[in-house]
Write an enzyme that holds these catalytic residues in place. Structure first.
Site, PDB file in Angstrom:
ATOM      1  N   HIS A  99      37.159 -37.322  -9.280  1.00 43.27           N
ATOM      2  CA  HIS A  99      35.892 -36.735  -8.840  1.00 43.27           C
ATOM      3  C   HIS A  99      35.765 -35.307  -9.363  1.00 43.27           C
ATOM      4  O   HIS A  99      36.765 -34.589  -9.482  1.00 43.27           O
ATOM      5  CB  HIS A  99      35.806 -36.698  -7.310  1.00 43.27           C
ATOM      6  CG  HIS A  99      35.987 -38.029  -6.665  1.00 43.27           C
ATOM      7  ND1 HIS A  99      35.220 -39.115  -6.981  1.00 43.27           N
ATOM      8  CD2 HIS A  99      36.866 -38.441  -5.715  1.00 43.27           C
ATOM      9  CE1 HIS A  99      35.612 -40.153  -6.243  1.00 43.27           C
ATOM     10  NE2 HIS A  99      36.609 -39.770  -5.483  1.00 43.27           N
ATOM     11  N   GLU A 117      37.974 -35.235  -0.960  1.00 40.38           N
ATOM     12  CA  GLU A 117      38.128 -36.290   0.036  1.00 40.38           C
ATOM     13  C   GLU A 117      39.569 -36.374   0.510  1.00 40.38           C
ATOM     14  O   GLU A 117      40.475 -35.763  -0.082  1.00 40.38           O
ATOM     15  CB  GLU A 117      37.684 -37.640  -0.536  1.00 40.38           C
ATOM     16  CG  GLU A 117      38.567 -38.171  -1.655  1.00 40.38           C
ATOM     17  CD  GLU A 117      38.018 -39.446  -2.291  1.00 40.38           C
ATOM     18  OE1 GLU A 117      36.798 -39.668  -2.227  1.00 40.38           O
ATOM     19  OE2 GLU A 117      38.822 -40.214  -2.859  1.00 40.38           O
ATOM     20  N   HIS A 174      43.258 -40.709  -8.956  1.00 39.90           N
ATOM     21  CA  HIS A 174      43.647 -41.444  -7.753  1.00 39.90           C
ATOM     22  C   HIS A 174      43.113 -42.868  -7.799  1.00 39.90           C
ATOM     23  O   HIS A 174      42.161 -43.170  -8.529  1.00 39.90           O
ATOM     24  CB  HIS A 174      43.133 -40.741  -6.492  1.00 39.90           C
ATOM     25  CG  HIS A 174      41.634 -40.633  -6.424  1.00 39.90           C
ATOM     26  ND1 HIS A 174      40.931 -39.651  -7.108  1.00 39.90           N
ATOM     27  CD2 HIS A 174      40.698 -41.375  -5.776  1.00 39.90           C
ATOM     28  CE1 HIS A 174      39.632 -39.797  -6.859  1.00 39.90           C
ATOM     29  NE2 HIS A 174      39.469 -40.840  -6.057  1.00 39.90           N
ATOM     30  N   ARG A 194      35.109 -43.252 -13.418  1.00 38.77           N
ATOM     31  CA  ARG A 194      36.153 -44.259 -13.651  1.00 38.77           C
ATOM     32  C   ARG A 194      36.884 -43.943 -14.944  1.00 38.77           C
ATOM     33  O   ARG A 194      36.281 -43.837 -16.007  1.00 38.77           O
ATOM     34  CB  ARG A 194      35.545 -45.665 -13.752  1.00 38.77           C
ATOM     35  CG  ARG A 194      35.036 -46.227 -12.467  1.00 38.77           C
ATOM     36  CD  ARG A 194      34.776 -47.734 -12.587  1.00 38.77           C
ATOM     37  NE  ARG A 194      33.898 -48.156 -11.515  1.00 38.77           N
ATOM     38  CZ  ARG A 194      32.591 -48.356 -11.647  1.00 38.77           C
ATOM     39  NH1 ARG A 194      32.018 -48.207 -12.828  1.00 38.77           N
ATOM     40  NH2 ARG A 194      31.865 -48.720 -10.622  1.00 38.77           N
TER      41      ARG A 194
END
Length: 319
Positions: A99, A117, A174, A194
């Site tokens: 991200h 996150e 991740h 991605r």
């Protein structure tokens, strides 16, 4: 005037190529299909916004509630509700992803927020692992590994157990692995790049990758594992029964675990602008409202005490 009633929220589920059935079976969400990957439990994000189920704001989406009644949230300084709380059921591996931070997302993704996150492991297979970080030592090595598809050399997998907590800062490679059920607390953003998707097909097509953006934002070298993970036994040691226990704090959110085990009401004081609550185990009541596993709640500004009874666990967050 402060609103003093805890608000119950109706949530939205999504269907994903890697999804399963546990969100329905374990959390009582009425969502058909065997590919339910996510429950957007506490969300003000566009079409996935939660809807208030009780009280004077019944029928309002969380997005509209935030925009029309900022006092409910303590008039915090944010142009949108800042958090997004999900349950994620990975029957199969999720893509290797990353991200962006706020600056990159603002400049490249139509003024979106970036995505910081964290994950709380609700359940996982024995000997489960998760992808957190990578093994490239320089940006050039990172670029070569990605472009040549050296995935086994590139990604860093670590063992996980139920109750572990993992912080995923922007720029961290991740991926959730199959067999893992997590609660995710994050910024209100859906920007995901991605890096690799195992060459899977969705509707006969490979899913889009974001190689340039990924190389742009991945941080090199990766953060040390010990700086990303709080193990379950550490969390147990820091948590008291019938208390709102802070387990992690950063610039975008603070996460608490609430462990309730009492047959007589206990009072928990709180002074935060607002709190989210997602019940992860058991049942009971908060301020006279019956709750059970899977319930999603908003504690508005002005609710200074949580009067709890029952036997349950909930994850809570604020900014």
């Amino acid at each position: 005037m402060s609103n003093r009633e805890i608000l119950a929220l109706d949530s939205k589920c999504t269907h994903n190529i890697w999804g399963g059935t546990r969100i329905r079976e374990l959390f009582n969400f009425d969502e058909p299909g065997d590919d339910v990957g996510e429950c957007w439990g506490i969300s003000a994000y566009n079409e996935y916004a939660s809807v208030v189920k009780n009280g004077k704001y019944k029928g309002l989406s969380l997005k509209d509630l935030y925009e029309q009644h900022p006092e409910v949230f303590g008039n915090i300084d944010s142009d949108r509700f800042p958090l997004l709380i999900k349950i994620i059921d990975a029957k199969d591996d999720l893509s290797i992803q990353v991200h962006p931070d706020d600056k990159y997302a603002d400049e490249n993704e139509n003024h979106s927020l970036g995505k910081k996150e964290c994950w709380y492991i609700l359940d996982c297979d024995e000997d489960a692992t998760i992808v957190v970080g990578h093994n490239a030592r320089t940006k050039d090595e990172l670029k070569t590994m990605i472009e040549e598809g050296k995935w086994s050399d590139f990604i860093r997998e670590i063992p996980i157990h139920k109750g572990d907590f993992i912080q995923i800062d922007p720029g961290t490679v991740h991926a959730i692995k199959g067999g893992t059920l997590i609660l995710e607390t994050q910024q209100n953003s859906d920007i995901t790049y991605r890096v690799y998707d195992y060459d899977r097909l969705s509707n006969g097509q490979k899913r889009q990758l974001h190689i340039k953006q990924s190389i742009d934002v991945i941080k090199v070298p990766a953060a040390d594992v010990k700086d990303c993970v709080i193990r379950a036994d550490e969390i147990e040691n820091m948590c008291e029964e019938n208390n709102l226990n802070e387990i992690f704090k950063c610039d975008r959110y603070t996460v608490f675990r609430l462990n309730v085990n009492t047959t007589t009401p206990k009072k928990i004081s709180q002074e935060y602008s607002f709190l989210t609550l997602l019940v992860t185990e058991g049942s009971g009541s908060i301020n006279g409202i019956a709750i059970k596993k899977g319930d999603c709640m908003l504690v508005p500004n002005g609710v200074k005490n949580l009067n709890v009874v029952g036997n349950f666990e909930a994850l809570s967050a604020t900014v």
